[in-house]
Design a protein around this motif. Structure first.
Motif, PDB file in Angstrom:
ATOM      1  N   SER A  99      -8.245   5.650 -11.972  1.00 22.05           N
ATOM      2  CA  SER A  99      -8.884   6.865 -11.761  1.00 22.05           C
ATOM      3  C   SER A  99      -9.391   7.739 -12.947  1.00 22.05           C
ATOM      4  O   SER A  99      -8.647   7.867 -13.913  1.00 22.05           O
TER       5      SER A  99
ATOM      6  N   GLY B  77     -11.211   6.023  -3.808  1.00 24.92           N
ATOM      7  CA  GLY B  77     -10.760   4.798  -3.733  1.00 24.92           C
ATOM      8  C   GLY B  77     -12.005   3.910  -4.237  1.00 24.92           C
ATOM      9  O   GLY B  77     -11.859   2.515  -4.277  1.00 24.92           O
TER      10      GLY B  77
ATOM     11  N   ARG C 280      -4.947   4.011  -6.730  1.00 26.96           N
ATOM     12  CA  ARG C 280      -5.134   4.165  -5.114  1.00 26.96           C
ATOM     13  C   ARG C 280      -4.014   4.235  -4.347  1.00 26.96           C
ATOM     14  O   ARG C 280      -3.814   4.251  -3.277  1.00 26.96           O
TER      15      ARG C 280
ATOM     16  N   LYS D  40      -2.236   1.224  -4.327  1.00 32.85           N
ATOM     17  CA  LYS D  40      -2.187  -0.226  -3.880  1.00 32.85           C
ATOM     18  C   LYS D  40      -1.462  -0.871  -5.090  1.00 32.85           C
ATOM     19  O   LYS D  40      -1.855  -0.659  -6.287  1.00 32.85           O
TER      20      LYS D  40
ATOM     21  N   ASP E 224       0.696  -1.254  -0.157  1.00 31.54           N
ATOM     22  CA  ASP E 224      -0.040  -0.049   0.010  1.00 31.54           C
ATOM     23  C   ASP E 224       0.635   1.267  -0.043  1.00 31.54           C
ATOM     24  O   ASP E 224       0.411   2.484  -0.056  1.00 31.54           O
TER      25      ASP E 224
END
Length: 348
Positions: A167, A144, A56, A58, A31
């Motif tokens: 996104s 997210g 995100r 991640k 993360d």
């Protein structure tokens, strides 16, 4: 883009994403955030491990390149344009008559496992049966939230496989195009293939054409709308990837005030059909999704629609409200708008 409202479902139609979904997203892998946001590993050629850092922050990881891919329909359609086929989809895929939805692009929908064809539909049982390696969707907010992953079952769904979020919120169209291109490459796509290279060049040429059209016809005002039975929605130019890019290229977009946009979180202004003529426009772009009323049927239902100068002049074109973010599918969007501006009569 919070969604422009739909008559059959609560909330807002996707003119963007902020639908107030609050899914708790499960992180797959690392993360930690870095400045690159780049993909790495696993082209499918060397059999090595695969990873991809999403928007995100991640990182989704697998021991080998994912084969059993499940994706939001529009993402699946973009990957298909790069030669990557998915096993399952969720989101608008088939129309009521069984034909491919506009968001399905060139995919053969008869060969897909559809986990859900509408909002809040997602068969967890079917998803498990596909033995998914990765789930991919877009994001229309900065929280997210994965588009079309139902809030009530998000925790369960996102624990079953790594997930990737791309996104499309508050950024120009070019960014999600780059990200889907990179994701496809990480999944084994040949991004140097002639078809892909030509599609990107076409997109770049289309962008330059739209820039020139906007510069030569600054007087042409373009209104972006969506229709439901009771409300006409006028989109603001912020937050939506397509409209932000049009604006950056110089297109003279009708812009509701910040106060008027406030109720939708900045996405659009709600107008009654009696007030549909509030804004003067020479060209109107109308939401092409199956959830919105289409222009061909509006004049009979809404007499005020037919009185608009742009409608009388035949200067109404579709708006691909949720673009398929491949260069192949986005180039025509720019070309069609450029042509509309080039040919438009000043009627407002």
């Amino acid at each position: 883009m919070p969604r422009l409202p739909q008559p059959t479902r609560r909330g807002i139609l996707a003119a963007g994403g902020a639908l107030g979904l609050t899914a708790a997203l499960a992180a797959c892998g690392d993360d930690k955030k870095d400045s690159g946001g780049k993909s790495g590993g696993g082209s499918g050629k060397d059999g090595g491990p695969w990873s991809f850092k999403d928007d995100r922050g991640k990182t989704a990881k697998k021991d080998s390149t994912p084969k059993n891919i499940v994706a939001f329909t529009g993402v699946a359609a973009a990957l298909y344009d790069y030669g990557i086929e998915v096993k399952g989809v969720f989101g608008p895929t088939k129309t009521k008559d069984g034909k491919a939805d506009v968001q399905a692009g060139d995919m053969d929908v008869s060969k897909l496992t559809i986990l859900g064809n509408a909002w809040d539909q997602f068969s967890v049982e079917k998803y498990v049966g596909l033995q998914p390696d990765v789930l991919i969707s877009t994001m229309f907010d900065d929280k997210g939230t994965l588009w079309y992953v139902p809030e009530q079952s998000a925790d369960k769904i996102l624990k079953l496989a790594p997930s990737v979020g791309i996104s499309v919120y508050d950024r120009q169209m070019t960014k999600p195009l780059e990200r889907l291109h990179a994701l496809a490459e990480s999944l084994g796509a040949d991004v140097k293939a002639d078809k892909v290279v030509k599609a990107k060049k076409r997109f770049e040429a289309a962008a330059e054409r739209l820039r020139k059209a906007a510069k030569s016809r600054p007087e042409i005002r373009v209104l972006v709308g969506s229709a439901s039975a009771d409300v006409f929605y006028v989109s603001g130019s912020n937050l939506s990837a397509d409209l932000e890019y049009f604006k950056a290229l110089g297109v003279n977009l009708v812009e509701p005030s910040a106060q008027a946009l406030k109720a939708s979180g900045g996405w659009f202004e709600n107008l009654s059909w009696e007030n549909v003529d509030k804004y003067k426009a020479d060209v109107i772009m109308m939401d092409n999704r199956t959830s919105a009323l289409q222009p061909e049927g509006l004049e009979k239902q809404k007499p005020t629609w037919g009185k608009l100068p742009a409608v009388k002049a035949g200067q109404v074109i579709p708006r691909v409200t949720e673009p398929i973010f491949s260069y192949d599918k986005c180039a025509p969007i720019l070309e069609d708008l450029a042509e509309a501006i080039e040919k438009a009569k000043k009627v407002a």
